[in-house]
Design an enzyme around this catalytic site. Structure first.
Site, PDB file in Angstrom:
ATOM      1  N   ALA A  19      -2.924  -0.132   7.212  1.00  0.00           N
ATOM      2  CA  ALA A  19      -4.263  -0.695   7.428  1.00  0.00           C
ATOM      3  C   ALA A  19      -5.283   0.263   6.825  1.00  0.00           C
ATOM      4  O   ALA A  19      -4.999   1.444   6.623  1.00  0.00           O
ATOM      5  CB  ALA A  19      -4.540  -0.878   8.919  1.00  0.00           C
ATOM      6  N   GLU A  56      -0.697 -10.815   3.256  1.00  0.00           N
ATOM      7  CA  GLU A  56      -0.459  -9.987   4.446  1.00  0.00           C
ATOM      8  C   GLU A  56      -0.774 -10.781   5.716  1.00  0.00           C
ATOM      9  O   GLU A  56      -0.035 -10.716   6.700  1.00  0.00           O
ATOM     10  CB  GLU A  56      -1.333  -8.729   4.386  1.00  0.00           C
ATOM     11  CG  GLU A  56      -0.904  -7.756   3.297  1.00  0.00           C
ATOM     12  CD  GLU A  56      -1.836  -6.577   3.129  1.00  0.00           C
ATOM     13  OE1 GLU A  56      -1.413  -5.595   2.505  1.00  0.00           O
ATOM     14  OE2 GLU A  56      -2.987  -6.627   3.590  1.00  0.00           O
ATOM     15  N   ASP A  70       3.307  -2.870   8.260  1.00  0.00           N
ATOM     16  CA  ASP A  70       2.291  -2.713   7.209  1.00  0.00           C
ATOM     17  C   ASP A  70       1.280  -1.647   7.616  1.00  0.00           C
ATOM     18  O   ASP A  70       1.158  -1.305   8.798  1.00  0.00           O
ATOM     19  CB  ASP A  70       1.584  -4.062   6.986  1.00  0.00           C
ATOM     20  CG  ASP A  70       0.789  -4.099   5.683  1.00  0.00           C
ATOM     21  OD1 ASP A  70       0.815  -3.123   4.909  1.00  0.00           O
ATOM     22  OD2 ASP A  70       0.129  -5.133   5.443  1.00  0.00           O
ATOM     23  N   LYS A  92      -8.023  -4.825   6.672  1.00  0.00           N
ATOM     24  CA  LYS A  92      -6.979  -4.690   5.668  1.00  0.00           C
ATOM     25  C   LYS A  92      -7.468  -5.314   4.358  1.00  0.00           C
ATOM     26  O   LYS A  92      -8.466  -5.999   4.329  1.00  0.00           O
ATOM     27  CB  LYS A  92      -5.692  -5.369   6.139  1.00  0.00           C
ATOM     28  CG  LYS A  92      -5.033  -4.642   7.310  1.00  0.00           C
ATOM     29  CD  LYS A  92      -3.712  -5.257   7.755  1.00  0.00           C
ATOM     30  CE  LYS A  92      -2.748  -5.542   6.670  1.00  0.00           C
ATOM     31  NZ  LYS A  92      -2.453  -4.393   5.773  1.00  0.00           N
ATOM     32  N   GLY A 142       0.826  -1.205   0.000  1.00  0.00           N
ATOM     33  CA  GLY A 142       0.000   0.000   0.000  1.00  0.00           C
ATOM     34  C   GLY A 142       0.857   1.251   0.000  1.00  0.00           C
ATOM     35  O   GLY A 142       2.090   1.185   0.002  1.00  0.00           O
TER      36      GLY A 142
HETATM   37  C1  5RP Z   1      -3.368  -3.676   1.203  1.00  0.00           C
HETATM   38  C2  5RP Z   1      -3.620  -3.214   2.585  1.00  0.00           C
HETATM   39  C3  5RP Z   1      -3.057  -1.900   2.972  1.00  0.00           C
HETATM   40  O1  5RP Z   1      -2.340  -2.045   4.150  1.00  0.00           O
HETATM   41  C4  5RP Z   1      -4.163  -0.937   3.202  1.00  0.00           C
HETATM   42  O2  5RP Z   1      -4.979  -0.907   2.043  1.00  0.00           O
HETATM   43  C5  5RP Z   1      -3.649   0.459   3.515  1.00  0.00           C
HETATM   44  O3  5RP Z   1      -3.132   1.058   2.372  1.00  0.00           O
HETATM   45  P1  5RP Z   1      -2.648   2.562   2.355  1.00  0.00           P
HETATM   46  O4  5RP Z   1      -1.401   2.620   3.174  1.00  0.00           O
HETATM   47  O5  5RP Z   1      -2.404   2.846   0.899  1.00  0.00           O
HETATM   48  O6  5RP Z   1      -3.754   3.405   2.912  1.00  0.00           O
HETATM   49  O7  5RP Z   1      -4.242  -3.855   3.384  1.00  0.00           O
HETATM   50  O8  5RP Z   1      -4.014  -4.876   0.942  1.00  0.00           O
END
Ligand code: 5RP
Length: 219
Positions: A83, A103, A81, A94, A29
């Protein structure tokens, strides 16, 4: 701070928690991308990274960071990561980027899950963000009916196939008061590969970007 500045600030804060001489897990992400770009600056201090998606593997490699197969290692000290939503209990939704299955696998292996988000992701109750479900294509209609019976409104993510060759159903209209219970229920539906609730294995630490700086919330 803007939302992007908050994402960058938590990415920089997470770098301080990267263990030297180890392989680390890296999420997917836009926030994870900021983290990867910061990680590139200290790449000589780590032994490589396990990627949670093809996109993350590509970005890591573009920075010259070794991408390690999860099957080649016995343990993973940390996974970092973003979320889509997170509560102060560190339960998460997620899968907005569709990478939820890998993930969840990397998160399951990691001893510590460090979540990095901007302040827009912090919620009291999960569910305003549609809950992503990765499903086997032939089970699409069955899974949709089972979810409707639970009170959700499934919508097929159009034109999207996961890295694992599956579809995503985004579930609207849920107010998730008991994330552990719903995650467990969804785990029982045949044809669902992974649901996007990360409550049974929640984050251990949240680095939250705010207007005042990075707030640390720990379980
Ligand atoms: C991808 C995810 C990402 O962690 C989630 O979508 C957050 O993304 P971003 O940092 O772009 O807001 O779960 O599958």
């Amino acid at each position: 701070m803007t939302q992007d500045e908050q994402k960058k600030a938590v990415a920089i804060a997470a770098i301080e928690r990267v263990p030297v001489g180890r392989v680390i897990g890296v999420g997917t992400g836009s926030t994870a991308n900021y983290f990867i770009d910061e990680l590139a600056k200290i790449k000589h201090k780590i032994d490589g990274a396990v990627a949670s998606s093809d996109a993350t593997a590509k970005r890591l490699k573009s920075h010259g960071i070794d991408v390690i197969d999860l099957n080649e290692i016995d343990d993973l000290s940390v996974y970092i990561d973003g979320a889509d939503e997170i509560t102060r209990h560190l339960h998460m939704i997620k899968g907005g980027g569709g990478a939820l299955t890998r993930e969840k696998i990397v998160a399951a292996v990691a001893k510590q899950f460090i979540c990095i988000t901007d302040q827009t992701k912090l919620v009291n109750v999960l569910g305003n963000f549609p809950l992503p479900i990765e499903a086997i294509p032939m089970a699409r209609s069955y899974v949709a009916r089972e979810i409707a019976a639970l009170g959700g409104q499934p919508a097929l993510r159009q034109g999207f196939i996961t890295d694992n060759g599956n579809i995503i159903l985004d579930i609207h209209g849920l107010q998730i008061l008991n994330p552990v219970e719903l995650e467990t229920t969804l785990n029982q539906i045949t044809g669902i590969v992974t649901n996007g609730l990360f409550a049974r294995r929640a984050a251990d630490i949240l680095l939250l970007g705010t207007d005042k700086g990075v707030e640390i919330i720990a379980n």
